[in-house]
Design a protein around this motif. Structure first.
Motif, PDB file in Angstrom:
ATOM      1  N   ARG A 240      -5.260  -9.100   8.261  1.00 50.68           N
ATOM      2  CA  ARG A 240      -4.446  -8.812   8.913  1.00 50.68           C
ATOM      3  C   ARG A 240      -4.353  -8.777  10.168  1.00 50.68           C
ATOM      4  NH1 ARG A 240      -2.000  -3.548   9.580  1.00 50.68           N
ATOM      5  NH2 ARG A 240      -3.083  -2.481   8.511  1.00 50.68           N
TER       6      ARG A 240
ATOM      7  N   GLY B 288      -3.498   6.405   3.481  1.00 50.16           N
ATOM      8  CA  GLY B 288      -4.074   5.482   2.784  1.00 50.16           C
ATOM      9  C   GLY B 288      -4.198   5.402   1.521  1.00 50.16           C
TER      10      GLY B 288
ATOM     11  N   LYS C 172       1.479  -9.954   2.818  1.00 49.06           N
ATOM     12  CA  LYS C 172       3.094  -9.449   2.692  1.00 49.06           C
ATOM     13  C   LYS C 172       3.644  -9.018   1.712  1.00 49.06           C
ATOM     14  CE  LYS C 172       5.330 -10.272   7.111  1.00 49.06           C
ATOM     15  NZ  LYS C 172       6.083 -10.277   8.096  1.00 49.06           N
TER      16      LYS C 172
ATOM     17  N   ARG D  52       3.596  -5.107   4.447  1.00 47.40           N
ATOM     18  CA  ARG D  52       2.013  -4.295   4.510  1.00 47.40           C
ATOM     19  C   ARG D  52       1.345  -5.435   3.482  1.00 47.40           C
ATOM     20  NH1 ARG D  52       2.994   2.269   2.822  1.00 47.40           N
ATOM     21  NH2 ARG D  52       4.748   1.146   1.870  1.00 47.40           N
TER      22      ARG D  52
ATOM     23  N   THR E 179      -1.741   1.911   1.365  1.00 48.85           N
ATOM     24  CA  THR E 179      -0.390   1.869   1.911  1.00 48.85           C
ATOM     25  C   THR E 179      -0.646   2.698   3.330  1.00 48.85           C
ATOM     26  OG1 THR E 179      -0.540   4.515   1.520  1.00 48.85           O
ATOM     27  CG2 THR E 179       0.923   3.001  -0.228  1.00 48.85           C
ATOM     28  N   ASP E 180      -0.026   2.622   4.582  1.00 43.95           N
ATOM     29  CA  ASP E 180       0.427   3.566   5.308  1.00 43.95           C
ATOM     30  C   ASP E 180       0.846   4.159   5.886  1.00 43.95           C
ATOM     31  OD1 ASP E 180      -1.198   3.193   8.202  1.00 43.95           O
ATOM     32  OD2 ASP E 180      -1.182   1.197   7.778  1.00 43.95           O
TER      33      ASP E 180
ATOM     34  N   GLU F  91       3.785   6.247  -2.663  1.00 42.70           N
ATOM     35  CA  GLU F  91       2.709   5.817  -2.249  1.00 42.70           C
ATOM     36  C   GLU F  91       2.154   5.318  -3.747  1.00 42.70           C
ATOM     37  OE1 GLU F  91       0.727   9.107   0.274  1.00 42.70           O
ATOM     38  OE2 GLU F  91       0.139   7.421   1.631  1.00 42.70           O
TER      39      GLU F  91
ATOM     40  N   LYS G  51       0.734   1.208  11.127  1.00 47.47           N
ATOM     41  CA  LYS G  51       0.209  -0.323  10.998  1.00 47.47           C
ATOM     42  C   LYS G  51       0.194  -0.700  12.084  1.00 47.47           C
ATOM     43  CE  LYS G  51       4.275  -1.594   9.133  1.00 47.47           C
ATOM     44  NZ  LYS G  51       5.711  -0.800   7.429  1.00 47.47           N
TER      45      LYS G  51
END
Ligand SMILES: Cc1cc2nc3c(=O)[nH]c(=O)nc-3n(C[C@H](O)[C@H](O)[C@H](O)COP(=O)(O)OP(=O)(O)OC[C@H]3O[C@@H](n4cnc5c(N)ncnc54)[C@H](O)[C@@H]3O)c2cc1C
Length: 520
Positions: free
Chosen positions: A68, A250, A270, A275, A291-292, A308, A350
């Motif tokens: 990423r 996260g 993606k 994410r 998660t972010d 989340e 992110k």
């Protein structure tokens, strides 16, 4: 590694000046302590809770460059992390594995984009590559990922990264530090900094959280490696200091292997909201995340938000033939990324770089924040080098590039699973040979035997039931309910080994039950 013996070292040497006092026993602090002690510095590490209780036991468990971050153009970060990935796999082969990932692709454009991107990723890994990336057709993708939905699928891109057990790596670093002459103490909180002439930091005031005793401890250099708590330490140094940490949560959920049924991991580059989502086999289960979510509240025990968990389940359900529901979750765990960011809020979390930041404050306090588990060794090397360059420490060479940790990959073990204890696995097998009832599992849904609990008590400084169930073994993370069922038996074994009484057992079981509600 015995806590009482290590504390006695502090009590018997009240006037001792340490070369380095490290605040924080996560990946960053433990890495710094190992680097320092193996260079020959007198090193003390203080952790307010248990080693890796914070972020460092809650990662995605990847030893990776970060595909990423490549997409974000952070080539330096990726190149450095890929190098460190190679070193970690060499130095701790018993705790790391070469994991195959498959990126499912649905358009010709994605085939081209990810093939080129991952070839570049391979190239950046250089000699420490873990295997080449390549395209596989739809039928082969279905072969490797039998439970991946195949509608519209063009094929998959295969690539390799490392995977590890984060908290066992942490405890391994702690043990290595002690074996090399250092002192590491869990449940020891730094409450303030000691200052001398010109307001220079000369040490710390720390409290033994078990006995309540306070210690004034003096050192040439104090290193702040307290992760998301870094700003608390900065404020101890300078009450008006500006915030440097931007926490981002996260979350992962753990599912039964029947949802993946594959040795290959899935990487969705993606998701709908931009994410990355992984579904990775880990100790016979599947870890799905992450998660972010930017958060303001900092805590050692973060809790996943409903949205989340919903996001992870919904996204996994789009790709898997058997969509997981809430009732299928074995564990939910949340961690806070200690992102080193400017507070102008111009970037989403992110987008914030995962690079670390090392700062030497006018008081002499040295702070290391941000970064990744994968890069812990390099971050440590740079931190100590910075102190040497500033003339705080004498020049001694870093030796951690080739420092290996208890690995003994040639040992023939009756149980392959015990490989995670490296060269010490034979000691656990001997316990079982001597007393066969120790070979029984602590719960039939968990892979751990009673012998491991006994051995851990004797060698790895656990103080609470949670230390054993969450971090020395991964019972809490693999199956929270099963870990609750095992807690009575584990408390019995612990109490017997460490000399705790009935009241201690009852309190521990109660505390552990309370904690687990965060994970379900
Ligand atoms: C969801 C998520 C997934 C991730 N996945 C990956 C991954 O797959 N691969 C990867 O390489 N990286 C990953 N990371 C990043 C990595 O986990 C972190 O960068 C790393 O664990 C941070 O370690 P740390 O030591 O800086 O912080 P922490 O682990 O939080 O350690 C700081 C410690 O300091 C202690 N402390 C604080 N204040 C005091 C005090 N006053 N006195 C004594 N002790 C104190 C705390 O109790 C804590 O244990 C992930 C992070 C998150 C959140």
């Amino acid at each position: 590694m015995n806590r009482d013996t290590l504390i006695r070292k502090l009590q018997n040497n009240k006037s001792l000046q340490w070369d380095i006092i490290v605040i924080g026993g996560g990946a960053t602090g433990l890495g710094v302590a190992v680097d320092a002690v193996t260079r020959g510095f007198k090193t003390l590490l203080l952790e307010q809770a248990d080693f890796t209780k914070g972020t460092s036991s809650r990662s995605t468990k990847l030893v990776h460059g970060g595909v990423r971050y490549l997409a974000q153009g952070d080539i330096l970060l990726v190149t450095e992390a890929l190098h460190e990935r190679g070193l970690m796999l060499k130095n701790a082969p018993h705790l790391t594995v070469n994991q195959e990932f498959v990126i499912p692709v649905y358009t010709l454009w994605d085939v081209i984009l990810y093939t080129i991107g991952l070839k570049f990723y391979d190239l950046l890994a250089g000699k420490l590559s873990m295997g080449k990336s390549y395209f596989i057709k739809k039928a082969e993708t279905a072969n490797r990922l039998p439970l991946l939905k195949s509608d519209g699928l063009k094929g998959g891109i295969v690539y390799h990264d490392g995977q590890f057990d984060d908290s066992r790596m942490g405890i391994t670093l702690a043990k290595s530090c002690v074996e090399n002459g250092g002192t590491v103490l869990n449940y020891f909180r730094v409450n303030s900094l000691l200052k001398g002439e010109n307001s220079k930091v000369t040490g710390v005031l720390a409290r033994d959280m078990e006995s309540g005793t306070e210690y004034q401890i003096h050192g040439k250099l104090v290193i702040n490696a307290s992760g998301i708590f870094a700003d608390e330490i900065h404020r101890m140094d300078e009450p008006s200091s500006r915030p440097t940490i931007r926490p981002s949560q996260g979350v992962h959920v753990v599912l039964d292997d029947s949802f993946l049924q594959s040795k290959s991991a899935i990487m969705i580059p993606k998701t709908d909201d931009g994410r990355v989502l992984f579904a990775i086999p880990w100790y016979g289960k599947v870890v799905v995340g992450t998660t972010d979510t930017p958060l303001e509240t900092i805590t050692l025990e973060p809790k996943a938000l409903d949205e989340e968990v919903d996001f992870i389940l919904a996204t996994a359900g789009k790709y898997l033939t058997r969509p997981p529901g809430k009732e299928d979750i074995l564990c939910i765990f949340a961690g806070l990324r200690p992102l080193a960011a400017n507070h102008d809020n111009s970037q989403t979390t992110k987008e914030v770089s995962r690079r670390h930041k090392i700062t030497l404050f006018p008081s002499g306090l040295l702070s290391i924040i941000g970064g990744k588990w994968t890069s812990y060794r390099r971050m440590a090397e740079e931190t100590i080098d910075k102190a040497i360059k500033a003339g705080i420490l004498e020049n001694k060479k870093c030796v951690t590039r080739t420092l290996s940790f208890y690995n003994n990959n040639n040992a023939v073990l009756k149980s392959e699973r015990l490989k995670i204890y490296g060269s010490k696995a034979a000691e656990i097998e001997k316990l079982i040979d001597d007393k066969p009832f120790l070979g029984q599992l602590i719960d039939k849904r968990l892979p751990y035997t009673r012998a491991e609990i006994v051995w851990i008590c004797r060698n790895e400084m656990p103080r609470t039931l949670e230390d054993i169930l969450a971090r020395r073994t991964r019972s809490l993370f693999l199956n929270t309910r099963a870990s609750v069922a095992a807690s009575v038996e584990v408390a019995d074994l612990m109490a017997e080994e460490l000399g705790f009484d009935k009241t201690w057992k009852e309190e521990q079981i109660k505390e552990y039950n309370k904690l687990t509600s965060n994970y379900l």
